[in-house]
Design a protein around this motif. Sequence first.
Motif, PDB file in Angstrom:
ATOM      1  N   PRO A   1      16.981 -28.839 -33.887  1.00  0.00           N
ATOM      2  CA  PRO A   1      16.694 -28.036 -32.694  1.00  0.00           C
ATOM      3  C   PRO A   1      17.491 -28.522 -31.488  1.00  0.00           C
ATOM      4  O   PRO A   1      17.734 -29.719 -31.329  1.00  0.00           O
ATOM      5  CB  PRO A   1      15.191 -28.242 -32.483  1.00  0.00           C
ATOM      6  N   GLY A   2      17.922 -27.604 -30.657  1.00  0.00           N
ATOM      7  CA  GLY A   2      18.635 -27.958 -29.436  1.00  0.00           C
ATOM      8  C   GLY A   2      17.675 -28.373 -28.344  1.00  0.00           C
ATOM      9  O   GLY A   2      16.450 -28.264 -28.493  1.00  0.00           O
ATOM     10  N   PRO A   3      18.211 -28.862 -27.227  1.00  0.00           N
ATOM     11  CA  PRO A   3      17.368 -29.250 -26.096  1.00  0.00           C
ATOM     12  C   PRO A   3      16.515 -28.087 -25.608  1.00  0.00           C
ATOM     13  O   PRO A   3      16.997 -26.967 -25.471  1.00  0.00           O
ATOM     14  CB  PRO A   3      18.397 -29.661 -25.028  1.00  0.00           C
ATOM     15  N   ALA A   4      15.261 -28.343 -25.394  1.00  0.00           N
ATOM     16  CA  ALA A   4      14.295 -27.362 -24.869  1.00  0.00           C
ATOM     17  C   ALA A   4      13.999 -26.225 -25.842  1.00  0.00           C
ATOM     18  O   ALA A   4      13.332 -25.257 -25.480  1.00  0.00           O
ATOM     19  CB  ALA A   4      14.776 -26.790 -23.537  1.00  0.00           C
ATOM     20  N   GLU A   5      14.479 -26.321 -27.081  1.00  0.00           N
ATOM     21  CA  GLU A   5      14.154 -25.301 -28.067  1.00  0.00           C
ATOM     22  C   GLU A   5      12.814 -25.608 -28.739  1.00  0.00           C
ATOM     23  O   GLU A   5      12.324 -26.736 -28.694  1.00  0.00           O
ATOM     24  CB  GLU A   5      15.259 -25.194 -29.128  1.00  0.00           C
TER      25      GLU A   5
END
Length: 245
Positions: free
Chosen positions: A49-53
């Motif tokens: 997962p990416g940042p803030a996802e």
Amino acid sequence: MNNKFDALKDDDSGDHDQNEENSTQKDGEKEKTERDKNQNSSKRKAVVPGPAEHPLPYTYTFWDSRRMPGRPASSQSYEQNIKQIGAFASVEQFWRFYSHMVRPGDLTGHSDFHLFKEGIKPMWEDDANKNGGKWIIRLRKGLASRCWENLILAMSGEQVMVGEEICGAVVSVRFQEDIISIWNKTASDQATTARIRDTLRRVLNLPPNTIMEYKTHTDSIKMPGRLGPQRLLFQNLWKPRLNVP
């Protein structure tokens, strides 16, 4: 569907050749190339997962396949003709793929979409699948797109609640009907298969008289004349964002 996918459904958040000097170098370079390819393949599969996802409990991979009717094939050629579309580990990554994919109801001929947990191939013979089976629901034309979306949202959103048992799901587009199925690891676990059946009835809003069939992969493997899907061209799976309904 009441889960974390709902709030994000409309979000837009979408080797080189080596010279051969002699036979010894050729063998050594070939081995090195194979190692490099394997390492690169492993790196491509490491989806996070990416940042803030919003992370999902598992990483999943979309696959596709298409076959020419009447052409039997071995399990080896079947495997070769299944194509990976891409993997995702978060809600946002899911929608980046799904929002640009052709819906099952818009496909023609004998086509299949597969969504399986990372590391599990959509094949009966895979170690995670070989002792399992699948629930099968045959649909009249016009229902596949809605049922497929509801099914994969429920599966990847952990609404089935049977732990590690779920392997993946398949939608099969045929000329006269379409078929939805969900695969699990342990065919002999009747309590789990019953829970999966009941969840399917709920998330797909199936009428009480809907016929549902459970089939073990062992029985499927024994069937003669396995049909191997042909490779579906990658560009046919996608359409411009503005044309997505």
